[in-house]
Design a protein around this motif. Structure first.
Motif, PDB file in Angstrom:
ATOM      1  N   LEU A 133       0.841  -1.195   0.000  1.00 48.58           N
ATOM      2  CA  LEU A 133       0.000   0.000   0.000  1.00 48.58           C
ATOM      3  C   LEU A 133       0.883   1.254   0.000  1.00 48.58           C
ATOM      4  N   MET A 134       1.941   1.202   0.808  1.00 49.31           N
ATOM      5  CA  MET A 134       2.810   2.378   0.931  1.00 49.31           C
ATOM      6  C   MET A 134       3.488   2.720  -0.397  1.00 49.31           C
ATOM      7  N   LYS A 135       3.786   1.700  -1.182  1.00 47.86           N
ATOM      8  CA  LYS A 135       4.399   1.949  -2.499  1.00 47.86           C
ATOM      9  C   LYS A 135       3.513   2.881  -3.315  1.00 47.86           C
ATOM     10  N   GLU A 136       2.218   2.598  -3.302  1.00 54.48           N
ATOM     11  CA  GLU A 136       1.268   3.402  -4.093  1.00 54.48           C
ATOM     12  C   GLU A 136       1.165   4.818  -3.535  1.00 54.48           C
ATOM     13  N   ILE A 137       1.166   4.918  -2.218  1.00 56.08           N
ATOM     14  CA  ILE A 137       1.078   6.241  -1.582  1.00 56.08           C
ATOM     15  C   ILE A 137       2.302   7.086  -1.951  1.00 56.08           C
ATOM     16  N   GLN A 138       3.459   6.437  -1.944  1.00 55.08           N
ATOM     17  CA  GLN A 138       4.684   7.199  -2.240  1.00 55.08           C
ATOM     18  C   GLN A 138       4.759   7.635  -3.701  1.00 55.08           C
ATOM     19  N   LYS A 139       4.089   6.892  -4.585  1.00 53.89           N
ATOM     20  CA  LYS A 139       4.057   7.333  -5.989  1.00 53.89           C
ATOM     21  C   LYS A 139       3.358   8.687  -6.089  1.00 53.89           C
ATOM     22  N   ILE A 140       2.289   8.835  -5.311  1.00 52.77           N
ATOM     23  CA  ILE A 140       1.535  10.097  -5.364  1.00 52.77           C
ATOM     24  C   ILE A 140       2.306  11.194  -4.618  1.00 52.77           C
ATOM     25  N   HIS A 141       2.853  10.836  -3.474  1.00 52.52           N
ATOM     26  CA  HIS A 141       3.618  11.803  -2.664  1.00 52.52           C
ATOM     27  C   HIS A 141       4.753  12.398  -3.498  1.00 52.52           C
ATOM     28  N   GLN A 142       5.409  11.529  -4.271  1.00 53.05           N
ATOM     29  CA  GLN A 142       6.548  11.936  -5.089  1.00 53.05           C
ATOM     30  C   GLN A 142       6.192  13.044  -6.069  1.00 53.05           C
ATOM     31  N   ILE A 143       5.019  12.913  -6.677  1.00 52.59           N
ATOM     32  CA  ILE A 143       4.669  13.931  -7.683  1.00 52.59           C
ATOM     33  C   ILE A 143       3.835  15.054  -7.067  1.00 52.59           C
ATOM     34  N   ASN A 144       3.407  14.862  -5.851  1.00 55.14           N
ATOM     35  CA  ASN A 144       2.591  15.881  -5.198  1.00 55.14           C
ATOM     36  C   ASN A 144       3.490  16.946  -4.544  1.00 55.14           C
ATOM     37  N   VAL A 145       4.335  16.526  -3.590  1.00 52.98           N
ATOM     38  CA  VAL A 145       5.255  17.499  -2.973  1.00 52.98           C
ATOM     39  C   VAL A 145       6.708  17.021  -3.017  1.00 52.98           C
ATOM     40  N   PHE A 146       6.915  15.802  -3.384  1.00 51.30           N
ATOM     41  CA  PHE A 146       8.199  15.086  -3.337  1.00 51.30           C
ATOM     42  C   PHE A 146       8.635  14.835  -1.902  1.00 51.30           C
ATOM     43  N   CYS A 147       8.877  15.905  -1.133  1.00 51.63           N
ATOM     44  CA  CYS A 147       9.288  15.665   0.261  1.00 51.63           C
ATOM     45  C   CYS A 147       8.858  16.857   1.102  1.00 51.63           C
ATOM     46  N   VAL A 148       8.991  16.738   2.429  1.00 58.23           N
ATOM     47  CA  VAL A 148       8.601  17.858   3.287  1.00 58.23           C
ATOM     48  C   VAL A 148       9.814  18.413   4.039  1.00 58.23           C
ATOM     49  N   HIS A 149       9.578  19.507   4.727  1.00 54.09           N
ATOM     50  CA  HIS A 149      10.590  20.361   5.352  1.00 54.09           C
ATOM     51  C   HIS A 149      11.703  19.576   6.066  1.00 54.09           C
ATOM     52  N   HIS A 150      12.891  19.695   5.547  1.00 53.28           N
ATOM     53  CA  HIS A 150      14.014  18.869   6.005  1.00 53.28           C
ATOM     54  C   HIS A 150      14.463  19.172   7.453  1.00 53.28           C
ATOM     55  N   PRO A 151      14.752  20.440   7.793  1.00 53.15           N
ATOM     56  CA  PRO A 151      15.261  20.679   9.160  1.00 53.15           C
ATOM     57  C   PRO A 151      14.267  20.253  10.244  1.00 53.15           C
ATOM     58  N   THR A 152      12.976  20.410   9.971  1.00 54.88           N
ATOM     59  CA  THR A 152      11.987  20.014  10.980  1.00 54.88           C
ATOM     60  C   THR A 152      11.995  18.496  11.164  1.00 54.88           C
ATOM     61  N   GLN A 153      12.176  17.778  10.072  1.00 53.66           N
ATOM     62  CA  GLN A 153      12.231  16.311  10.195  1.00 53.66           C
ATOM     63  C   GLN A 153      13.408  15.887  11.057  1.00 53.66           C
ATOM     64  N   SER A 154      14.524  16.571  10.852  1.00 53.52           N
ATOM     65  CA  SER A 154      15.719  16.242  11.615  1.00 53.52           C
ATOM     66  C   SER A 154      15.468  16.498  13.106  1.00 53.52           C
ATOM     67  N   ALA A 155      14.806  17.623  13.402  1.00 57.22           N
ATOM     68  CA  ALA A 155      14.515  17.973  14.797  1.00 57.22           C
ATOM     69  C   ALA A 155      13.544  16.968  15.420  1.00 57.22           C
ATOM     70  N   LEU A 156      12.517  16.592  14.681  1.00 54.80           N
ATOM     71  CA  LEU A 156      11.525  15.663  15.224  1.00 54.80           C
ATOM     72  C   LEU A 156      12.149  14.295  15.503  1.00 54.80           C
ATOM     73  N   ALA A 157      13.099  13.899  14.662  1.00 56.47           N
ATOM     74  CA  ALA A 157      13.762  12.599  14.867  1.00 56.47           C
ATOM     75  C   ALA A 157      14.451  12.590  16.233  1.00 56.47           C
ATOM     76  N   GLU A 158      15.064  13.705  16.577  1.00 51.47           N
ATOM     77  CA  GLU A 158      15.758  13.829  17.859  1.00 51.47           C
ATOM     78  C   GLU A 158      14.755  13.884  19.015  1.00 51.47           C
ATOM     79  N   TYR A 159      13.739  14.682  18.832  1.00 52.75           N
ATOM     80  CA  TYR A 159      12.757  14.951  19.895  1.00 52.75           C
ATOM     81  C   TYR A 159      11.970  13.694  20.269  1.00 52.75           C
ATOM     82  N   LEU A 160      11.702  12.875  19.272  1.00 49.40           N
ATOM     83  CA  LEU A 160      10.910  11.653  19.509  1.00 49.40           C
ATOM     84  C   LEU A 160      11.656  10.616  20.338  1.00 49.40           C
ATOM     85  N   LYS A 161      12.965  10.812  20.471  1.00 46.31           N
ATOM     86  CA  LYS A 161      13.738   9.827  21.248  1.00 46.31           C
ATOM     87  C   LYS A 161      13.309   9.824  22.703  1.00 46.31           C
ATOM     88  N   GLU A 162      12.641  10.878  23.131  1.00 47.85           N
ATOM     89  CA  GLU A 162      12.202  10.985  24.516  1.00 47.85           C
ATOM     90  C   GLU A 162      10.680  10.768  24.592  1.00 47.85           C
TER      91      GLU A 162
END
Ligand code: PMP
Ligand code: GLN
Length: 399
Positions: A268-297
């Motif tokens: 299912l995720m394969k199909e979702i990512q096909k749409i995501h790729q042409i819709n926005v491709f990816c989302v805000h990079h620095p925020t993702q990096s911050a959330l990865a750290e923050y979620l550790k707690e």
């Protein structure tokens, strides 16, 4: 020559272009009630307890992590499915809470808020003519997304007055052309939380069908009075056919960041990512990096139920002598208030009157209902500072 015959002349003699003809894909769609009430709140300088967002500041540690990520140069495109470090943390969180392992490399996508995740899931799977069952009242993005894909939204109204699930209606509408069911747990606007028995019942109903389950769990960490959030991820017969959507904005008090994600089985995720790729491709990079750290707690999300239950209880104590009636919200940061002992005005009119005359902006619930059924209820967002809740209560107690 021919073109000129079809064109009209402006008053100054120049040719007017042929009007472009098109038909709206969403002819019935009106301005979202969230924009309408927020705008009215500004116009009347009213207290705004309508749209669902906190009026207090988020954790500065998380802000600093984003700033740090920017300073470390994490400012170019992220991988389309999201930073691996963040996807890994999302997967670990689900494992910790629901004992379900999603492969973070192939079964997790980071999105532009839960709204984009929902849109991707609907667009990826719903084809023209296929039915999508939507439990109503419902968040206002589901139905238009189904319509844009050519699908047929089928409203399944929850039962009056406690928003019980209408199992008979669900069963009646399940058929070979039912592509998807959309559920929202904990539920906006009612605050209702699904029990394990209900989840199992849904699993039984969907067994042997080709129907996908889209589960909107943006309020997953806001459940009260000792309840547990039973994610669809935790029920294996459901998880195998489900796309589960979540929002960081709702849990980390930063709705304006529009960060969310979805998880689903690999195919299912394969199909979702096909749409995501042409819709926005990816989302805000620095925020993702911050959330990865923050979620550790885990404390950062595990404390939320207590935090918001305290707010709910404080608000309900403040209005205990008012003329409104309510059942305490089981989850979310919304409280419904029934006003049928005050007036029989329609809820939209009443909400408009309140914002104009009493300077308090609320959400009339009928706008989320099938055929705008009016149960004479207003939705109040209690994700607010204590002083905001006190000011809201002061108005409410006078009515
Ligand atoms: N689903 C529900 C039920 C919501 O209330 C909201 C509003 N936040 C969303 C989805 C959208 O979440 P996000 O802001 O992350 O797009
Ligand atoms: N989910 C928020 C609410 O229910 C609003 C999100 C939006 O404005 N689209 O109030």
């Amino acid at each position: 020559m021919g073109r000129q015959n079809f064109s009209e002349l402006h008053a100054n003699g120049s040719l007017m272009a042929t009007p472009i003809s098109y038909s709206s894909k969403l002819p019935g769609e009106q301005a979202s009630i969230f924009s309408v009430m927020a705008q009215k709140a500004r116009k009347y300088k009213a207290l705004d307890v309508s749209q669902g967002y906190p009026d207090f500041e988020m954790d500065p540690d998380l802000q600093n992590l984003v700033t740090g990520a920017m300073q470390q140069g994490k400012n170019q495109y992220a991988p389309l499915e999201g930073l691996a470090a963040l996807r890994e943390q999302i997967s670990l969180k689900i494992q910790l809470l629901h004992k379900k392992t999603y492969d973070y490399l192939s079964e997790v996508t980071v999105t532009n808020g839960a709204t984009q995740a929902l849109f991707l899931a609907i667009t990826a799977f719903v084809r023209p003519g296929e039915k999508v069952l939507i439990l109503k009242p419902a968040y206002d993005s589901y139905e238009p997304a189904v319509t844009i894909s050519g699908g047929i939204p089928v409203p399944i109204p929850l039962k009056d007055p406690e928003y019980e699930i209408n199992w008979e209606a669900l069963e009646e509408n399940l058929g070979p052309d039912t592509r998807m069911i959309i559920i929202n747990n904990p539920h906006n606007p009612s605050g209702r939380v699904w029990s394990r028995e209900e989840m199992n019942k849904l699993a039984g109903l969907l067994q042997d069908t080709q129907t996908l389950l889209l589960s909107d769990e943006v309020y997953e960490h806001l459940v009260f009075d000792g309840r547990t959030h039973i994610s669809v991820s935790a029920v294996s017969q459901l998880a195998e056919r489900a796309i589960v959507c979540a929002s960081f904005g709702k849990i980390f008090h930063n709705t304006g960041w529009k960060m969310g994600y979805c998880v689903a089985p690999r195919e299912l995720m394969k199909e979702i990512q096909k749409i995501h790729q042409i819709n926005v491709f990816c989302v805000h990079h620095p925020t993702q990096s911050a959330l990865a750290e923050y979620l550790k707690e885990p404390r950062h999300y595990l404390e939320l139920s207590h935090f918001y239950q305290t707010k709910r209880d404080y608000f309900l104590r403040l209005i205990r002598n008012s003329r409104f009636q309510w059942t305490p919200a089981q989850g979310t940061y919304f409280q419904l208030l029934s006003y049928h002992s005050i007036t029989d005005q329609p809820d939209v009119e009443y909400a408009e009157w309140l914002v104009r005359e009493h300077r308090i902006s609320t959400i009339p619930v009928s706008v989320f209902n099938h055929n705008r059924k009016d149960w004479k209820q207003l939705r109040i967002c209690f994700a607010k500072k204590d002083e905001t809740l006190e000011q809201a209560a002061e108005v409410i107690n006078k009515l």
